[in-house]
Design a protein around this motif. Structure first.
Motif, PDB file in Angstrom:
ATOM      1  N   LEU A 316       0.823  -1.208   0.000  1.00 11.98           N
ATOM      2  CA  LEU A 316       0.000   0.000   0.000  1.00 11.98           C
ATOM      3  C   LEU A 316       0.857   1.259   0.000  1.00 11.98           C
ATOM      4  O   LEU A 316       0.470   2.267  -0.572  1.00 11.98           O
ATOM      5  N   ALA A 317       2.045   1.177   0.631  1.00  6.01           N
ATOM      6  CA  ALA A 317       2.932   2.344   0.609  1.00  6.01           C
ATOM      7  C   ALA A 317       3.349   2.593  -0.847  1.00  6.01           C
ATOM      8  O   ALA A 317       3.382   3.737  -1.309  1.00  6.01           O
ATOM      9  N   GLU A 319       1.662   1.649  -3.518  1.00  6.58           N
ATOM     10  CA  GLU A 319       0.473   2.087  -4.261  1.00  6.58           C
ATOM     11  C   GLU A 319       0.181   3.578  -4.038  1.00  6.58           C
ATOM     12  O   GLU A 319      -0.193   4.297  -4.947  1.00  6.58           O
ATOM     13  N   HIS A 320       0.357   4.041  -2.783  1.00  5.75           N
ATOM     14  CA  HIS A 320       0.027   5.436  -2.484  1.00  5.75           C
ATOM     15  C   HIS A 320       1.260   6.331  -2.536  1.00  5.75           C
ATOM     16  O   HIS A 320       1.213   7.474  -2.104  1.00  5.75           O
ATOM     17  N   ARG A 322       3.995   6.460  -0.824  1.00  3.88           N
ATOM     18  CA  ARG A 322       4.464   7.014   0.445  1.00  3.88           C
ATOM     19  C   ARG A 322       5.705   6.254   0.896  1.00  3.88           C
ATOM     20  O   ARG A 322       5.775   5.038   0.775  1.00  3.88           O
ATOM     21  N   GLU A 352      -4.443   0.329   5.097  1.00  5.17           N
ATOM     22  CA  GLU A 352      -4.488   1.341   4.034  1.00  5.17           C
ATOM     23  C   GLU A 352      -4.747   2.724   4.634  1.00  5.17           C
ATOM     24  O   GLU A 352      -4.045   3.681   4.325  1.00  5.17           O
ATOM     25  N   SER A 353      -5.723   2.823   5.540  1.00  7.85           N
ATOM     26  CA  SER A 353      -6.012   4.122   6.150  1.00  7.85           C
ATOM     27  C   SER A 353      -4.785   4.638   6.880  1.00  7.85           C
ATOM     28  O   SER A 353      -4.464   5.817   6.811  1.00  7.85           O
ATOM     29  N   VAL A 355      -1.566   3.831   6.427  1.00  8.15           N
ATOM     30  CA  VAL A 355      -0.468   4.191   5.520  1.00  8.15           C
ATOM     31  C   VAL A 355      -0.719   5.584   4.924  1.00  8.15           C
ATOM     32  O   VAL A 355       0.189   6.385   4.750  1.00  8.15           O
ATOM     33  N   VAL A 356      -1.985   5.874   4.657  1.00  9.14           N
ATOM     34  CA  VAL A 356      -2.309   7.179   4.067  1.00  9.14           C
ATOM     35  C   VAL A 356      -2.257   8.287   5.123  1.00  9.14           C
ATOM     36  O   VAL A 356      -1.756   9.373   4.868  1.00  9.14           O
ATOM     37  N   LEU A 357      -2.750   7.986   6.329  1.00  4.66           N
ATOM     38  CA  LEU A 357      -2.950   9.069   7.299  1.00  4.66           C
ATOM     39  C   LEU A 357      -1.898   9.189   8.392  1.00  4.66           C
ATOM     40  O   LEU A 357      -1.796  10.236   9.024  1.00  4.66           O
ATOM     41  N   GLU A 405     -12.795   4.887   8.406  1.00  2.00           N
ATOM     42  CA  GLU A 405     -12.478   6.235   7.949  1.00  2.00           C
ATOM     43  C   GLU A 405     -13.047   7.303   8.873  1.00  2.00           C
ATOM     44  O   GLU A 405     -12.394   8.287   9.191  1.00  2.00           O
TER      45      GLU A 405
END
Ligand SMILES: Nc1ncnc2c1ncn2[C@@H]1O[C@H](COP(=O)(O)OP(=O)(O)OP(=O)(O)O)[C@@H](O)[C@H]1O
Ligand SMILES: [Mg+2]
Length: 501
Positions: A316-317, A319-320, A322, A352-353, A355-357, A405
């Motif tokens: 996921l890192a 993919e996004h 990061r 996923e949340s 990794v994004v936040l 979320e």
């Protein structure tokens, strides 16, 4: 060619004997007397297996095992009988398998071969897990792939049923042929039949053209009948006929159509119970249940959690886009002990949340929303489902995702407000207090205060925070956005949507 198997030489005699046996069986090997060199080789050459011949309690050996685990390389530890009380600890550190000394070199060769083959299989299928349950599933997939018999996959929502169905297809002689998935719970009866079997032109109002059904589209390949427990009675009868004769009629058709299709069905209902209740035909159940795979819930195979977490963070890192170092041991421990009612899907969505936040480059315990521990009560799909109907995968995914979320948004907002305590203050108001009671004497900083009343929605809190920030900066949006820690464009969007202009 880089070595497939690394052997540490702490126990020289054992190392030499098994090295000879492995080489004689065609493996390329390399022996290391220094654990530092072995670590370098794991990093650079990605072997397929590391064999630890001694001193598993040595911190160097443990770092090597941990490094191998991080690179998803299997490890086989050969333990002294006196190590037995440590076997547990070794297991927890992620050693894939242990054997007790003295070991017969041939047994080591056999185990090494099995571990390497298993690793290849996991790479091909994307199925992660070192628990006995997942290893058993992998063995079954290997056995079931070459034949065309019907398979029934059972397991709770999010345990990987579709992943397993796809793996069976991809390892079967039908790979490269169609894999057609049908969600049997998503459509009403008439549409489901036309979806499965197709229809002739004019078969019913709106059937302007002939349409091929999923069984025809899956010809020579595999059809995946998801949520099979939800199909209505009349469709059950028709499906039974297809399974018996591999032939069917399009809706409104008179010509039988023959197909060569392998059927894989999945359900998160206990189908046997549905049969007992008379909701599912027993003859169809037996036809579907020729081969059977059960996927256990994640809470019953917690040793798979660290592997899943690491893989998801990496994927996921990327993919996004990061840069992410990983996860702290404390955070990992929390994830390992959570209840996971939504199983692997819930775990993946949460990662996923995060990794994004997550504000830092690694997931910390404080980044994990506390409610993953609230137990089955909060997130258990069963509680959310309307009576008499189970939630379909996508719906459930949507709900879990929204919950995660929402929670993260609240935490994020709280964090942002915490970062600016002197500017915007949140005061919680109970039924018995009034604004005047909680504000500092003399009215104080009313401008910078958001009043939180029980029952307020997230949107209301957000709106109040934006109003407070705008008030504080006399409507200067750039400053307000800064204070709130959001982009100016985001603030504009929110001002519009909350009609604050
Ligand atoms: N063992 C596993 N290794 C890696 N990923 C997994 C594993 N099990 C499940 N997943 C991932 O978890 C998610 C959910 O899996 P999948 O859709 O196969 O579940 P399911 O059992 O079909 O769920 P549902 O009943 O809700 O449809 C997918 O992203 C899948 O790739
Ligand atoms: Mg599914």
């Amino acid at each position: 060619m880089a070595a497939q198997i690394l052997i540490t030489m702490d126990d020289l005699e054992t190392a030499v004997r098994i090295n000879a046996a492995l080489e004689a069986s065609g493996f390329s090997t390399a022996m290391f007397s220094s654990l530092d060199d072995a670590r370098g080789s794991v990093r650079r050459e990605s072997p397929e297996l590391v064999i630890l011949t001694g001193t598993v309690h040595d911190p160097h050996a443990l770092t090597l095992a941990a490094l191998a685990r991080d690179h998803e390389i299997s490890t086989l530890a050969l333990l002294e009988p006196t190590d037995s009380e440590r076997a547990d600890r070794v297991g927890r550190l992620g050693v894939t398998e242990t054997m007790m000394k003295p070991v017969a070199p041939d047994d080591v060769v056999q185990t090494a071969r099995r571990l390497i083959e298993r690793r290849h299989l996991q790479e091909r299928t994307g199925i992660i897990g070192q628990s006995a349950a997942i290893q058993e599933v992998l063995v079954k997939i290997e056995q079931m792939a070459p034949v065309s018999s019907t398979v029934l996959i059972q397991g709770d929502s999010g345990t990987g049923k579709e992943l397993v169905a796809k793996a069976i297809h991809d390892l079967s002689p039908r790979r490269g042929r169609p894999f057609i998935a049908v969600n049997c719970s998503a459509l009403p009866e008439t549409l489901l039949e036309s979806e499965l079997f197709g229809h002739e032109k004019g078969a019913f109002t709106g059937a302007a053209e002939r349409r091929l059904g999923r069984f025809e589209l899956a010809d020579t390949g595999t059809i995946f009948l998801d949520e099979i427990g939800e199909i209505p009675h009349t469709t059950q009868v028709k499906l039974l006929r297809v399974l018996e004769s591999r032939a069917f009629f399009r809706v409104g058709g008179i010509q039988p159509i023959k197909v060569d299709v392998r059927v894989i069905a999945a359900t998160n209902r206990a189908l046997r119970d549905a049969v007992a209740l008379g909701e599912f035909r027993d003859d169809l159940y037996y036809r579907l249940n020729v081969l059977n795979i059960y996927l256990s819930p994640l809470r019953e195979r917690r040793e798979d959690i660290p592997l899943l977490v690491r893989r998801f963070i990496r994927e996921l890192a990327r993919e996004h886009d990061r840069h992410f170092r990983g996860i702290t041991p404390e955070a990992m421990q929390r994830l390992v002990s959570a209840p996971w009612p939504g199983n692997v899907r819930q775990l993946r969505n949460l990662i996923e949340s995060m990794v994004v936040l997550a504000p830092g480059a690694e997931i910390r315990a404080s980044d994990i929303p506390a409610d993953i521990f609230d137990g089955p009560g909060t997130l258990l799909p069963m509680r959310l489902q309307p009576a008499g109907r189970e939630l379909a995968g996508q719906e459930l995914e949507f709900i879990l995702r929204s919950l995660v979320e929402l929670k993260l948004q609240v935490e994020e907002l709280r964090r942002r407000l915490d970062d600016h305590p002197q500017r915007v203050q949140v005061i919680e108001l109970s039924d018995h207090t009034s604004v005047a009671d909680v504000l500092p004497a003399g009215g104080g900083d009313g401008d910078q205060t958001v009043i939180y009343r029980p029952g307020m929605t997230m949107a209301e809190v957000e709106k109040a925070a934006i109003e407070a920030a705008l008030r504080e900066h006399q409507g200067n949006r750039r400053r307000a956005a800064e204070v709130l820690g959001i982009g100016e464009r985001t603030l504009y969007r929110k001002i519009k949507s909350y009609h604050l202009e």
